[in-house]
Scaffold this motif. Structure first.
Motif, PDB file in Angstrom:
ATOM      1  N   CYS A  20       0.896  -1.270   0.202  1.00 37.27           N
ATOM      2  CA  CYS A  20      -0.020   0.039   0.044  1.00 37.27           C
ATOM      3  C   CYS A  20       0.807   1.399  -0.025  1.00 37.27           C
ATOM      4  O   CYS A  20       2.022   1.367   0.443  1.00 37.27           O
ATOM      5  N   ASP A  21       0.382   2.336  -0.517  1.00 38.68           N
ATOM      6  CA  ASP A  21       1.005   3.625  -0.331  1.00 38.68           C
ATOM      7  C   ASP A  21       1.224   3.895   0.926  1.00 38.68           C
ATOM      8  O   ASP A  21       0.679   3.642   2.094  1.00 38.68           O
ATOM      9  N   PRO A  22       2.604   4.628   1.225  1.00 43.90           N
ATOM     10  CA  PRO A  22       2.831   5.091   2.656  1.00 43.90           C
ATOM     11  C   PRO A  22       1.592   5.930   3.359  1.00 43.90           C
ATOM     12  O   PRO A  22       1.766   5.501   4.511  1.00 43.90           O
ATOM     13  N   LEU A  23       1.032   6.800   2.695  1.00 49.01           N
ATOM     14  CA  LEU A  23      -0.076   7.552   3.317  1.00 49.01           C
ATOM     15  C   LEU A  23      -1.234   6.675   3.819  1.00 49.01           C
ATOM     16  O   LEU A  23      -1.948   6.720   4.854  1.00 49.01           O
ATOM     17  N   ALA A  24      -1.398   5.410   2.825  1.00 52.72           N
ATOM     18  CA  ALA A  24      -2.255   4.412   3.250  1.00 52.72           C
ATOM     19  C   ALA A  24      -1.991   3.614   4.498  1.00 52.72           C
ATOM     20  O   ALA A  24      -2.816   3.448   5.425  1.00 52.72           O
ATOM     21  N   ARG A  25      -0.586   3.129   4.755  1.00 54.50           N
ATOM     22  CA  ARG A  25      -0.116   2.602   5.793  1.00 54.50           C
ATOM     23  C   ARG A  25      -0.392   3.568   7.086  1.00 54.50           C
ATOM     24  O   ARG A  25      -0.789   3.105   8.113  1.00 54.50           O
ATOM     25  N   ILE A  26      -0.323   4.891   7.116  1.00 54.21           N
ATOM     26  CA  ILE A  26      -0.283   5.624   8.130  1.00 54.21           C
ATOM     27  C   ILE A  26      -1.717   5.994   8.481  1.00 54.21           C
ATOM     28  O   ILE A  26      -2.164   5.777   9.580  1.00 54.21           O
ATOM     29  N   LEU A  31      -6.666   4.590  11.614  1.00 54.58           N
ATOM     30  CA  LEU A  31      -7.992   4.169  11.656  1.00 54.58           C
ATOM     31  C   LEU A  31      -8.248   3.293  13.148  1.00 54.58           C
ATOM     32  O   LEU A  31      -9.248   3.367  13.552  1.00 54.58           O
ATOM     33  N   TRP A  32      -7.069   2.749  13.789  1.00 56.84           N
ATOM     34  CA  TRP A  32      -7.405   1.993  14.895  1.00 56.84           C
ATOM     35  C   TRP A  32      -7.719   3.104  16.150  1.00 56.84           C
ATOM     36  O   TRP A  32      -8.434   2.851  17.012  1.00 56.84           O
ATOM     37  N   CYS A  33      -7.171   4.316  16.134  1.00 49.39           N
ATOM     38  CA  CYS A  33      -7.294   5.318  16.950  1.00 49.39           C
ATOM     39  C   CYS A  33      -8.885   6.111  16.682  1.00 49.39           C
ATOM     40  O   CYS A  33      -9.566   6.352  17.904  1.00 49.39           O
ATOM     41  N   LEU A  34      -9.577   5.830  15.691  1.00 49.87           N
ATOM     42  CA  LEU A  34     -10.826   6.272  15.346  1.00 49.87           C
ATOM     43  C   LEU A  34     -11.889   5.347  15.633  1.00 49.87           C
ATOM     44  O   LEU A  34     -13.081   5.719  15.841  1.00 49.87           O
ATOM     45  N   ALA A  35     -11.479   4.126  15.591  1.00 49.85           N
ATOM     46  CA  ALA A  35     -12.520   3.021  15.601  1.00 49.85           C
ATOM     47  C   ALA A  35     -12.930   2.878  17.198  1.00 49.85           C
ATOM     48  O   ALA A  35     -12.238   3.206  17.984  1.00 49.85           O
ATOM     49  N   ASP A  36     -14.059   2.150  17.138  1.00 50.02           N
ATOM     50  CA  ASP A  36     -14.611   1.977  18.890  1.00 50.02           C
ATOM     51  C   ASP A  36     -14.001   0.645  19.190  1.00 50.02           C
ATOM     52  O   ASP A  36     -13.242  -0.054  18.464  1.00 50.02           O
ATOM     53  N   ARG A  49      -9.724  12.107   6.701  1.00 50.50           N
ATOM     54  CA  ARG A  49      -8.671  12.457   6.162  1.00 50.50           C
ATOM     55  C   ARG A  49      -8.122  13.904   6.937  1.00 50.50           C
ATOM     56  O   ARG A  49      -7.158  14.254   7.503  1.00 50.50           O
ATOM     57  N   ALA A  50      -9.187  14.740   7.337  1.00 54.34           N
ATOM     58  CA  ALA A  50      -9.257  15.712   8.209  1.00 54.34           C
ATOM     59  C   ALA A  50      -8.584  15.273   9.691  1.00 54.34           C
ATOM     60  O   ALA A  50      -7.889  16.175  10.225  1.00 54.34           O
ATOM     61  N   GLU A  51      -8.910  14.190  10.220  1.00 52.23           N
ATOM     62  CA  GLU A  51      -8.474  13.760  11.501  1.00 52.23           C
ATOM     63  C   GLU A  51      -7.098  12.847  11.495  1.00 52.23           C
ATOM     64  O   GLU A  51      -6.677  13.385  12.442  1.00 52.23           O
ATOM     65  N   LEU A  52      -7.108  12.410  10.311  1.00 50.58           N
ATOM     66  CA  LEU A  52      -5.689  11.517  10.437  1.00 50.58           C
ATOM     67  C   LEU A  52      -4.502  12.195   9.461  1.00 50.58           C
ATOM     68  O   LEU A  52      -3.527  12.055   9.844  1.00 50.58           O
ATOM     69  N   LEU A  53      -4.873  12.752   8.468  1.00 52.17           N
ATOM     70  CA  LEU A  53      -3.987  13.232   7.334  1.00 52.17           C
ATOM     71  C   LEU A  53      -4.125  14.783   7.073  1.00 52.17           C
ATOM     72  O   LEU A  53      -4.245  14.990   5.860  1.00 52.17           O
ATOM     73  N   GLY A  80     -28.539   2.256   4.492  1.00 53.25           N
ATOM     74  CA  GLY A  80     -28.073   3.460   3.781  1.00 53.25           C
ATOM     75  C   GLY A  80     -26.743   4.184   4.557  1.00 53.25           C
ATOM     76  O   GLY A  80     -26.476   5.442   3.572  1.00 53.25           O
ATOM     77  N   LYS A  81     -26.221   3.851   5.265  1.00 53.49           N
ATOM     78  CA  LYS A  81     -25.011   4.414   5.839  1.00 53.49           C
ATOM     79  C   LYS A  81     -23.815   3.559   5.548  1.00 53.49           C
ATOM     80  O   LYS A  81     -23.841   2.435   5.584  1.00 53.49           O
ATOM     81  N   GLN A  82     -22.713   4.337   5.474  1.00 58.22           N
ATOM     82  CA  GLN A  82     -21.482   3.584   5.216  1.00 58.22           C
ATOM     83  C   GLN A  82     -20.535   3.415   6.370  1.00 58.22           C
ATOM     84  O   GLN A  82     -20.469   4.510   7.274  1.00 58.22           O
ATOM     85  N   PHE A  83     -19.734   2.436   6.694  1.00 56.02           N
ATOM     86  CA  PHE A  83     -19.107   2.284   7.780  1.00 56.02           C
ATOM     87  C   PHE A  83     -17.653   1.223   7.418  1.00 56.02           C
ATOM     88  O   PHE A  83     -17.581   0.698   6.146  1.00 56.02           O
ATOM     89  N   ILE A  84     -16.884   1.466   8.532  1.00 53.36           N
ATOM     90  CA  ILE A  84     -15.510   0.353   7.994  1.00 53.36           C
ATOM     91  C   ILE A  84     -15.488  -0.371   9.304  1.00 53.36           C
ATOM     92  O   ILE A  84     -15.915   0.016  10.478  1.00 53.36           O
ATOM     93  N   GLN A  85     -14.926  -1.612   8.625  1.00 49.96           N
ATOM     94  CA  GLN A  85     -14.256  -2.548   9.956  1.00 49.96           C
ATOM     95  C   GLN A  85     -13.071  -2.818   9.728  1.00 49.96           C
ATOM     96  O   GLN A  85     -12.694  -3.408   8.691  1.00 49.96           O
ATOM     97  N   VAL A  86     -12.130  -2.488  10.874  1.00 53.05           N
ATOM     98  CA  VAL A  86     -10.908  -2.826  10.802  1.00 53.05           C
ATOM     99  C   VAL A  86     -10.842  -4.334  10.991  1.00 53.05           C
ATOM    100  O   VAL A  86     -11.276  -4.958  12.312  1.00 53.05           O
ATOM    101  N   LEU A  87     -10.510  -5.391  10.165  1.00 54.19           N
ATOM    102  CA  LEU A  87     -10.374  -6.602  10.340  1.00 54.19           C
ATOM    103  C   LEU A  87      -9.369  -6.998  11.213  1.00 54.19           C
ATOM    104  O   LEU A  87      -8.182  -6.291  11.492  1.00 54.19           O
TER     105      LEU A  87
END
Length: 289
Positions: A20-26, A31-36, A49-53, A80-87
C-alpha cells in the motif's frame, strides 16, 4: 473521539501492508485510534482525512480502497449508511474495559429487511456490503501491547483472508500460524533440503508458541556448535531428520573461541613441538625409544 491504541514492531515489516502507499499505511494505524472497541467507524473519507492526514493532499477514499483490497479493512453499508470494519482488530488491540460498546452494526451479521409479504429477506449486495465473512475473534486475554513472540514475526499483523473461517478450537484455525512459524524456522535453518518433507514434519509437530520458542533456542545452539561449524557444515542434518528426532533437545558442544577460517591450514606450529618427548638420547646424540 480518538483513542490511544497499541502498535507492534511487526507493523513496520509487514510485506502485505508494504504494497500500500505510505499514506495508506499511516491511515491504517490511524483508523485504530478512530475505531470503537469493536474496530468500527463511520466511512466518511473527508472527515477521516481531516482527522488523520490534515497536512497531506490525498484521496482518503482511494487509500481506504487500497486497505480493503489488501484485506486490512472492510467497507460496508447498513440502512443507507457507510461504515468501516478494521479486520482482526481485537487480535491486536485490547480496548479499555470502560470503553463504550459499539453502536455501529456488525458487518458480519446478515442484514434483514421485511419484504412486501412481511417476510424478512436478505438485502441486495452493494459496493461495500458483505454477509459471507466470519466475525473477528473476541479480544484476547493477554494484554495487546505485551512483547510476545508476535512482535518478532514480521507477518504477525497480516489479517486473516476475508473468507469464512472454521469454528474456534478446530485444528484448521491454527494452520495459518503454523505456516508462519515454519517460515521463520526454515529461514534460519542452515541446510535447506527437502522443504516439503520438512514442512510435513513441522505440521506433524504442530508446535504451539512455547514449543516454537524452545525449538528456535535449540536451533540457535546447534548453529553455534562445533559439529555444525566444522568442515563447512557438512555434518548438519537434513531439517526433516532434525525435526523428527527432536534434536533441539540435544546437548551440544559450543564452538568455543577458536575458529578455523576457510583457507587456514591445520598444520601449524611445527617449530613449537617437542619431538624428543618420551625418547632416550644416545651417546652419539641420536634418540631411541
Amino acid at each position: 473521539m480518538a483513542r490511544a491504541r497499541n502498535i507492534k514492531p511487526g507493523f513496520f515489516a509487514n510485506e502485505h501492508l508494504a504494497e500500500c502507499d505510505p499514506l495508506a499505511r499511516i491511515l491504517f494505524a490511524g483508523l485504530w485510534c478512530l475505531a470503537d472497541r469493536s474496530g468500527r467507524l463511520e466511512d466518511r473519507p473527508k472527515r477521516i482525512r481531516a482527522e488523520l492526514l490534515p497536512y497531506d493532499s490525498c484521496d482518503a477514499g482511494a487509500l481506504l480502497d487500497q486497505l480493503q483490497e489488501h484485506g486490512f479493512v472492510l467497507r460496508y453499508s447498513r440502512d443507507g449508511k457507510q461504515f468501516i470494519q478494521v479486520l482482526n482488530f481485537n487480535k491486536h488491540q485490547n480496548p479499555h474495559v470502560k470503553e463504550a460498546a459499539s453502536s455501529i452494526p456488525d458487518p458480519f451479521e446478515a442484514e434483514q429487511a421485511p419484504g412486501e409479504d412481511g417476510i424478512a429477506t436478505e438485502p441486495d449486495s452493494d459496493e461495500h456490503s458483505t454477509s459471507t465473512v466470519q466475525a473477528p475473534d473476541q479480544s484476547d486475554t493477554n494484554p495487546a501491547d505485551s512483547l510476545s513472540l508476535d512482535s518478532l514475526i514480521p507477518d504477525s499483523l497480516i489479517p486473516d483472508p476475508v473468507t469464512p473461517q472454521p469454528p474456534e478450537g478446530e485444528c484448521a484455525a491454527v494452520e495459518g500460524e503454523t505456516d508462519v512459524l515454519f517460515a521463520n524456522f526454515w529461514k534460519l535453518y542452515p541446510r535447506k533440503t527437502d522443504k516439503a518433507k520438512a514442512q510435513k514434519a513441522w505440521a506433524k509437530l504442530n508446535p504451539d508458541r512455547p514449543l516454537f520458542e524452545k525449538i528456535m533456542r535449540g536451533l540457535g545452539n546447534h548453529c553455534a556448535s562445533r559439529d555444525w561449524i566444522k568442515d563447512d557444515g557438512q555434518f548438519i542434518p537434513h531439517p526433516t531428520t532434525w525435526l523428527n528426532g527432536k534434536r533441539w533437545e540435544d546437548e551440544v558442544r559450543p564452538a568455543g573461541t577458536i575458529h578455523q577460517f576457510p583457507g587456514q591450514s591445520r598444520h601449524t606450529d611445527f617449530d613449537k613441538r617437542d619431538y624428543t618427548a618420551g625418547l632416550t638420547q644416545r651417546e652419539d646424540g641420536t634418540y631411541a625409544f
